[in-house]
Design a protein around this motif. Structure first.
Motif, mmCIF file in Angstrom:
data_model
loop_
_atom_site.group_PDB
_atom_site.id
_atom_site.type_symbol
_atom_site.label_atom_id
_atom_site.label_comp_id
_atom_site.label_asym_id
_atom_site.label_seq_id
_atom_site.Cartn_x
_atom_site.Cartn_y
_atom_site.Cartn_z
ATOM 1 N N THR A 165 -17.901 41.144 56.902
ATOM 2 C CA THR A 165 -18.537 42.228 56.148
ATOM 3 C C THR A 165 -17.719 42.558 54.908
ATOM 4 O O THR A 165 -16.486 42.618 54.969
ATOM 5 C CB THR A 165 -18.670 43.492 57.022
ATOM 6 O OG1 THR A 165 -19.508 43.199 58.143
ATOM 7 C CG2 THR A 165 -19.270 44.653 56.234
ATOM 8 N N VAL A 166 -18.402 42.774 53.788
ATOM 9 C CA VAL A 166 -17.734 43.246 52.578
ATOM 10 C C VAL A 166 -18.366 44.579 52.177
ATOM 11 O O VAL A 166 -19.573 44.781 52.339
ATOM 12 C CB VAL A 166 -17.826 42.225 51.427
ATOM 13 C CG1 VAL A 166 -17.030 40.986 51.768
ATOM 14 C CG2 VAL A 166 -19.265 41.845 51.112
ATOM 15 N N ARG A 167 -17.547 45.473 51.679
ATOM 16 C CA ARG A 167 -18.014 46.799 51.275
ATOM 17 C C ARG A 167 -17.515 47.052 49.857
ATOM 18 O O ARG A 167 -16.331 46.833 49.552
ATOM 19 C CB ARG A 167 -17.495 47.865 52.231
ATOM 20 C CG ARG A 167 -18.107 49.263 52.018
ATOM 21 C CD ARG A 167 -17.763 50.159 53.185
ATOM 22 N NE ARG A 167 -18.191 51.539 53.009
ATOM 23 C CZ ARG A 167 -19.401 52.010 53.328
ATOM 24 N NH1 ARG A 167 -20.308 51.185 53.838
ATOM 25 N NH2 ARG A 167 -19.702 53.283 53.144
ATOM 26 N N LEU A 168 -18.408 47.494 48.985
ATOM 27 C CA LEU A 168 -18.090 47.593 47.560
ATOM 28 C C LEU A 168 -18.601 48.901 46.971
ATOM 29 O O LEU A 168 -19.615 49.449 47.412
ATOM 30 C CB LEU A 168 -18.731 46.440 46.771
ATOM 31 C CG LEU A 168 -18.504 45.017 47.245
ATOM 32 C CD1 LEU A 168 -19.626 44.576 48.175
ATOM 33 C CD2 LEU A 168 -18.427 44.056 46.071
ATOM 34 N N THR A 169 -17.906 49.351 45.930
ATOM 35 C CA THR A 169 -18.330 50.520 45.179
ATOM 36 C C THR A 169 -17.718 50.471 43.786
ATOM 37 O O THR A 169 -16.732 49.761 43.562
ATOM 38 C CB THR A 169 -17.917 51.827 45.892
ATOM 39 O OG1 THR A 169 -18.535 52.947 45.234
ATOM 40 C CG2 THR A 169 -16.399 52.021 45.873
ATOM 41 N N THR A 170 -18.293 51.217 42.873
ATOM 42 C CA THR A 170 -17.659 51.409 41.568
ATOM 43 C C THR A 170 -17.148 52.844 41.425
ATOM 44 O O THR A 170 -16.764 53.257 40.333
ATOM 45 C CB THR A 170 -18.652 51.100 40.423
ATOM 46 O OG1 THR A 170 -19.815 51.920 40.568
ATOM 47 C CG2 THR A 170 -19.051 49.629 40.435
ATOM 48 N N ASP A 171 -17.142 53.578 42.544
ATOM 49 C CA ASP A 171 -16.596 54.937 42.526
ATOM 50 C C ASP A 171 -15.826 55.167 43.823
ATOM 51 O O ASP A 171 -16.365 55.677 44.802
ATOM 52 C CB ASP A 171 -17.724 55.967 42.380
ATOM 53 C CG ASP A 171 -17.187 57.392 42.259
ATOM 54 O OD1 ASP A 171 -15.979 57.555 41.958
ATOM 55 O OD2 ASP A 171 -17.968 58.341 42.456
ATOM 56 N N GLN A 172 -14.561 54.773 43.814
ATOM 57 C CA GLN A 172 -13.672 54.977 44.957
ATOM 58 C C GLN A 172 -12.771 56.165 44.650
ATOM 59 O O GLN A 172 -11.997 56.124 43.704
ATOM 60 C CB GLN A 172 -12.837 53.718 45.227
ATOM 61 C CG GLN A 172 -11.928 53.834 46.428
ATOM 62 C CD GLN A 172 -11.319 52.513 46.837
ATOM 63 O OE1 GLN A 172 -11.690 51.904 47.819
ATOM 64 N NE2 GLN A 172 -10.357 52.051 46.036
ATOM 65 N N THR A 173 -12.891 57.199 45.461
ATOM 66 C CA THR A 173 -12.242 58.467 45.118
ATOM 67 C C THR A 173 -10.888 58.677 45.778
ATOM 68 O O THR A 173 -10.154 59.597 45.409
ATOM 69 C CB THR A 173 -13.159 59.642 45.506
ATOM 70 O OG1 THR A 173 -13.433 59.585 46.922
ATOM 71 C CG2 THR A 173 -14.481 59.567 44.743
ATOM 72 N N ALA A 174 -10.549 57.848 46.765
ATOM 73 C CA ALA A 174 -9.266 58.021 47.462
ATOM 74 C C ALA A 174 -8.637 56.666 47.741
ATOM 75 O O ALA A 174 -8.181 56.397 48.854
ATOM 76 C CB ALA A 174 -9.461 58.799 48.765
ATOM 77 N N GLY A 175 -8.625 55.806 46.720
ATOM 78 C CA GLY A 175 -8.023 54.488 46.868
ATOM 79 C C GLY A 175 -6.535 54.591 47.127
ATOM 80 O O GLY A 175 -5.864 55.505 46.650
ATOM 81 N N ARG A 176 -6.020 53.620 47.900
ATOM 82 C CA ARG A 176 -4.607 53.649 48.279
ATOM 83 C C ARG A 176 -3.947 52.328 47.941
ATOM 84 O O ARG A 176 -4.570 51.274 47.984
ATOM 85 C CB ARG A 176 -4.461 53.892 49.786
ATOM 86 C CG ARG A 176 -4.931 55.253 50.249
ATOM 87 C CD ARG A 176 -5.101 55.274 51.755
ATOM 88 N NE ARG A 176 -6.152 54.365 52.180
ATOM 89 C CZ ARG A 176 -6.037 53.501 53.172
ATOM 90 N NH1 ARG A 176 -4.882 53.373 53.811
ATOM 91 N NH2 ARG A 176 -7.039 52.731 53.521
ATOM 92 N N GLY A 177 -2.669 52.415 47.625
ATOM 93 C CA GLY A 177 -1.857 51.224 47.450
ATOM 94 C C GLY A 177 -0.772 51.191 48.500
ATOM 95 O O GLY A 177 -0.833 51.903 49.509
#
Length: 265
Positions: free
Chosen positions: A50-62
């Protein structure tokens, strides 16, 4: 900035990924973290492929829980779920594979060939255009890796979170279709995964060819501000950086390094 979110088309992406390992495509208008979404789903269902995608990620983490933020529509964030069973020794390679896939995808779609800064930064003109985070979770069906990447696509100079970042808009000046970029990345990642973990020599050679770290003098900064200075000479079978520090080999995993900084020659 025009609205580029509309060009992320789930049906078209699924068509472009036909015949690959990716069997389910989830496109969402906005979410906190595509990685976190898949980890949550994995607790109760089979998300392998499964792949999940967005162009608005509000809490991305590194790494080390660092925040990676971007205005809506200015970044392509995607995560891919891969069943790994009991294979945990070589998990460190998954971030490196995502970097390799990103280099080739950006070359194909945007006409720029980035370099890779170990362990999880994709660079154009020595500036970060994408960041990667691979996570492992135990599920009722066995071990699962979630490989996530955020690519700065339509950020303006004013949008950049740090001065050392860039975007495809800034570095290429051209329009890049999110769907085509996502498809190129996921096809490349799927191909690379066919060689993991059984052909690490091949993957190591490909990584060295694209690395901005291997072959350079670097300073590793460890937790507690311990530092190691030397020449990065390669990446081992576990995906760890190998540094020759005046004849002493130092091997460090991504989780053991707070920062890696190249030193001017």
């Amino acid at each position: 900035m025009s609205n580029h979110a509309a060009d992320l088309d789930a049906d078209r992406l699924l068509e472009l990924l036909s015949g690959t390992r990716w069997r389910a495509v989830e496109v969402v208008a906005s979410t906190g973290s595509t990685n976190a979404d898949l980890v949550t789903q994995a607790a109760s269902g089979d998300v392998d492929g499964t792949v999940r995608l967005t162009t608005d990620q509000t809490a991305g983490r590194g790494r080390h829980s660092r925040v990676w933020s971007a205005p809506a529509g200015s970044q392509l964030a995607m995560s891919a779920a891969v069943a790994v069973g009991s294979e945990t020794e070589h998990l460190g390679w998954l971030s490196l594979l995502a970097g390799l896939a990103a280099v080739d995808a950006l070359d194909e779609v945007a006409g720029r060939r980035p370099t890779l800064k170990w362990p999880n930064d994709v660079l154009i003109d020595d500036r970060k255009v994408a960041g990667i985070l691979a996570e492992y979770t135990n599920t009722p069906r066995g071990g699962l890796a979630v490989i996530g990447i955020g690519i700065n696509t339509y950020m303006s100079a004013e949008d950049l979170p740090v001065p050392t970042a860039t975007s495809l808009q800034i570095s290429t000046g051209t329009e890049v279709a999110h769907t085509e970029l996502a498809a190129a990345f996921l096809r490349g990642l799927g191909d690379l995964l066919t060689h993991w973990p059984d052909d690490l020599d091949r993957l190591s050679a490909a990584y060295r060819d694209r690395s901005d770290t291997v072959g350079r003098r670097v300073r590793l900064v460890m937790p507690g501000d311990q530092t190691v200075t030397g020449t990065a000479v390669g990446v081992d079978a576990m995906g760890r950086i190998v540094v020759d520090a005046e004849g002493r080999q130092v091997v460090a995993a991504a989780g053991d390094v707070t920062h890696l900084r190249p030193l001017d020659d």
